[in-house]
Design an enzyme around this catalytic site. Structure first.
Site, short mmCIF file in Angstrom:
data_model
loop_
_atom_site.label_atom_id
_atom_site.label_comp_id
_atom_site.label_asym_id
_atom_site.label_seq_id
_atom_site.Cartn_x
_atom_site.Cartn_y
_atom_site.Cartn_z
N SER B 146 25.92 7.37 -22.63
CA SER B 146 27.10 7.70 -23.45
C SER B 146 27.25 6.66 -24.57
O SER B 146 26.34 6.53 -25.40
CB SER B 146 28.33 7.79 -22.55
OG SER B 146 29.40 8.41 -23.22
N ASP B 222 28.56 18.83 -19.33
CA ASP B 222 29.21 17.58 -19.72
C ASP B 222 30.42 17.91 -20.60
O ASP B 222 30.26 18.50 -21.68
CB ASP B 222 28.18 16.74 -20.47
CG ASP B 222 28.68 15.35 -20.84
OD1 ASP B 222 29.88 15.19 -21.12
OD2 ASP B 222 27.84 14.43 -20.85
N HIS B 255 28.97 14.45 -16.90
CA HIS B 255 28.83 13.14 -17.58
C HIS B 255 28.81 11.98 -16.59
O HIS B 255 28.78 10.82 -16.98
CB HIS B 255 30.01 12.98 -18.55
CG HIS B 255 29.78 11.99 -19.65
ND1 HIS B 255 28.80 12.14 -20.61
CD2 HIS B 255 30.40 10.81 -19.96
CE1 HIS B 255 28.83 11.12 -21.46
NE2 HIS B 255 29.79 10.29 -21.08
#
Lengths: 277, 277
Positions: B146, B222, B255
């Site tokens: 991320s 996600d 995620h």
């Protein structure tokens, strides 16, 4: 049963669920990993009982079991270690009360109303698993860590027909012979030590209970080894009784999930071999 | 450098360490896994940069990298995501200030005094790793998740000679093109978007930066994919520039570390292949 969360992982589904338990008279939370499988298939089940202070979450996040369970096609079930909630009695210590159910059915007040973790693990939760997951309940294995290793060994020794495979990570092997056990069993089931023998792996073996075999890993740098875990008592009980056992002292490992995760794939593989035989 | 903790794991040592950083003017904590190795051997190093709200601890506990790093003989380094401490400025949001350093050197007050995560990761921490661990600094790879995927891509694109291998899990690919990036870069380096291009993987590629190849995994489930991560912008930038890239959309993954851990061994193996070539 309500779904708390589901996450795709290693091709399967890692879920966390909650249900109203009749045994504990509380909501109980547990996690289940179901590997990818063919529609209609039923998979063997590996139970993992956690140690003092833990919930389902510790092993679910840090246990590193999913890769091996996906590889072998094994469902992994991780229950909580005690009833929870504001109405549940507790103790100031980390080693009694909430987070410390010791997998016994308490007979002493005020614990007996909620602390029925033996019946919960032996009867109530298996029915929930059988009803809601693609589980082949004819193929169950059980393992656990520390207090949960004690739970795995004693539950299996009392009902060997239920399990095809039994292992433990750094188990408490004799509550009769350690301070954790003294405190918990006195509190939950009272001072009569004859009643404790059903909750003591070494005593159960001494009293005639037998398993086909069992696997134990124990770290040599575990700070609880000498004062609480006393692995040698299990080695001696197995040797005296002719109980087959593979008990491995792992050099330098401690009591943490760094230890458990290092040997988790070994254990899952060991169970899978017996569950799929 | 002080040792916070060391645990034996997968035959090696998982350590957590702290040191006084000149760049951030704070104490900084990081973790390092060193696999078992022959005395005197130097091992390749894989950097893992974490995402928003994380410290070194998230991946250290939940990343499931140790088995693969032990197998391939790769050191795994996990820094913190920002300076910490009562004297460090912060923001009410989870996406700016502490836990959200974005791997930039801030030029704007009050952030510029401590938020120097680019210099910390590019220069200061590598010197600490080289001095204290059996690390072959001629063989470095970098990955991240991320915000940390953004960090890995941009740090590598600015200095491709330092890294033999680059990958990312669900990276922010263009801070110029998403709300997280808008907020953080405006705050740390001001409104002049020309200055942002050094911190934007897509812009760096558009401006001519190249890597031998790169690997990205991105979950289709996600929740940040559409509004923040926008993986297609990286695919398009790579296609336009002829930048080789393996960008895999992973069906059903979100995620979380359930996603990261599922593909961690793949990434470690991909890095090891290049680090040991």
């Amino acid at each position: 049963m309500e779904t708390v969360s589901v996450n795709t992982a290693f091709g399967g589904v890692q879920g966390v669920y909650t249900h109203a338990s009749a045994e504990t008279a509380t909501a109980m939370t547990f996690s289940v990993f179901v590997p990818e499988h063919e529609a209609g298939a039923k998979l063997p089940v590996l139970w993992y009982l956690s140690g003092l202070t833990c919930t389902h979450a510790n092993v679910t996040e840090k246990g590193e079991f999913r890769r091996a369970c996906a590889e072998h096609g094994v469902i992994f079930v991780a229950p909580d270690t005690s009833p929870r909630g504001d109405d549940v009695p507790d103790d100031e210590g980390y080693d009694f009360g909430k987070g410390a159910g010791f997998y016994v059915d308490a007979t002493e007040a005020p614990w007996s109303a909620n602390f029925r973790m033996r019946a919960y693990i032996e009867t109530e939760l298996p029915a929930v698993i059988a009803a809601h997951f693609p589980a082949d309940m004819a193929r169950q294995g059980i393992t656990g860590h520390s207090m949960g290793g004690h739970g795995a060994l004693t539950i299996a020794l009392r009902d060997p027909a239920r399990f095809r495979s039994v292992s433990a990570f750094a188990p408490i092997v004799s509550p009769l012979s350690c301070p954790w056990g003294e405190k918990a069993l006195t509190g939950y089931i009272g001072p009569d030590k004859a009643a404790w023998r059903a909750y003591d792996a070494c005593a159960l073996i001494e009293d005639g209970a037998r398993l086909p075999d069992l696997l134990v890993d124990q770290g040599t740098a575990d700070g609880f080894l000498e004062g609480q875990l006393k692995t040698h008592l299990l080695e001696e009980a197995c040797a005296r009784a002719g109980q087959p056992a593979t008990i491995r002292m792992q050099e330098g490992y401690d009591h943490s999930y760094y230890f458990i995760s290092s040997f988790m794939a070994d254990h899952v593989g060991w169970h899978a071999e017996r569950l799929k035989a």
